[in-house]
Design an enzyme around this catalytic site. Sequence first.
Site, short mmCIF file in Angstrom:
data_model
loop_
_atom_site.label_atom_id
_atom_site.label_comp_id
_atom_site.label_asym_id
_atom_site.label_seq_id
_atom_site.Cartn_x
_atom_site.Cartn_y
_atom_site.Cartn_z
N ASP A 103 0.57 -1.36 0.22
CA ASP A 103 -0.36 0.40 0.02
C ASP A 103 0.79 0.94 0.21
OD1 ASP A 103 -2.47 -1.30 -0.39
OD2 ASP A 103 -2.56 -1.58 2.36
N ASP A 163 -6.25 -4.66 -5.37
CA ASP A 163 -5.97 -3.79 -4.73
C ASP A 163 -4.44 -2.71 -5.73
OD1 ASP A 163 -7.53 -5.07 -3.16
OD2 ASP A 163 -7.59 -3.39 -1.47
N GLY A 221 -7.80 -18.79 -6.68
CA GLY A 221 -7.96 -17.17 -6.36
C GLY A 221 -9.64 -17.23 -5.37
N THR A 223 -10.95 -14.87 -2.01
CA THR A 223 -11.03 -13.13 -1.07
C THR A 223 -11.22 -13.09 0.23
OG1 THR A 223 -13.25 -11.08 -1.34
CG2 THR A 223 -13.59 -13.65 -0.42
N ARG A 235 -16.08 -3.45 -4.60
CA ARG A 235 -14.54 -1.51 -4.58
C ARG A 235 -13.26 -2.49 -5.73
NH1 ARG A 235 -13.03 -0.56 1.26
NH2 ARG A 235 -10.94 -1.74 1.14
N TRP A 239 -11.45 -1.02 -8.19
CA TRP A 239 -9.89 -0.97 -8.16
C TRP A 239 -9.26 -1.10 -9.72
CZ3 TRP A 239 -9.11 2.01 -5.44
CH2 TRP A 239 -9.08 1.77 -3.34
#
Length: 275
Positions: A103, A163, A221, A223, A235, A239
């Site tokens: 981030d 993200d 994959g 979450t 969201r 992204w």
Amino acid sequence: MTFEELMKKPELSPDETKKALELASRQTESCLSEFSSQFKSVYSENGFYTPVPNEQWTNGFWTGELWLAYENTGDERYREAALKQAESFLERIETGNHTDTHDLGFLYSLSCVSGYKLTGNETAKKAALLAADHLKSRFHEKGQFLQAWGAMDNLKNYRLIIDCLLNLPLLYWATEETGQPEYAKKARAHLDTALSVIIRPDYSTYHTYYFDPETGKPLRGVTHQGYSADSVWARGQAWGVYGLALSYRYTRSPEYLEDFKHVTDYFLTHLPENL
């Protein structure tokens, strides 16, 4: 509604845009006394944000708002507060305070890259380049991706998340600023890896994707924040929309534009009639 249909809708008028910017600036001004040297928490409580130290992943958003308000109004109070916060961001990256994450783009693009572009401030530039170095160091050669969170030697952390597409501009900028291609090269490698696994055949997206730490091959994959591994986290899909647009802006690669249109179409066609 598809992306092509959306593009035919009328844009905001100059007057509407002016009023929206004035409202945003007034809201930012109302917080200035409390949040000049502190930051807003990740979420509000009872309709209000509480001040927190520079340790959370969203802290750059508030500093970015200060820069936008300064750019829109020319009011020196916003500039002074944002530059004070740039000093905090330099201290954060130099001490490694909650920087074990991808981030860094959210944190440093909005606060320090913006500040350097607007004012030429060397503290902001130094902080942003250090953050770019640290983000680059989170790249796994096996798998060709930037690890999302946590210690790099913890095999349970061997994953990317959607993200991170919003963190890549920090690396593109670092290449532009230094002339060193390695930053942008790793950004492109991460993007290509991410797009190969997180976009499903119907152009919905996974939030998180794990890789085999021994071989670098994609595994599954899942979450971390959505309803389920097979659902679409709203969201996260956003992204994808925004992140692809940013990478296309820097690279002008047509394949990114095509993927952008498809993931945007998926988002738009699953909105209610009033959008």
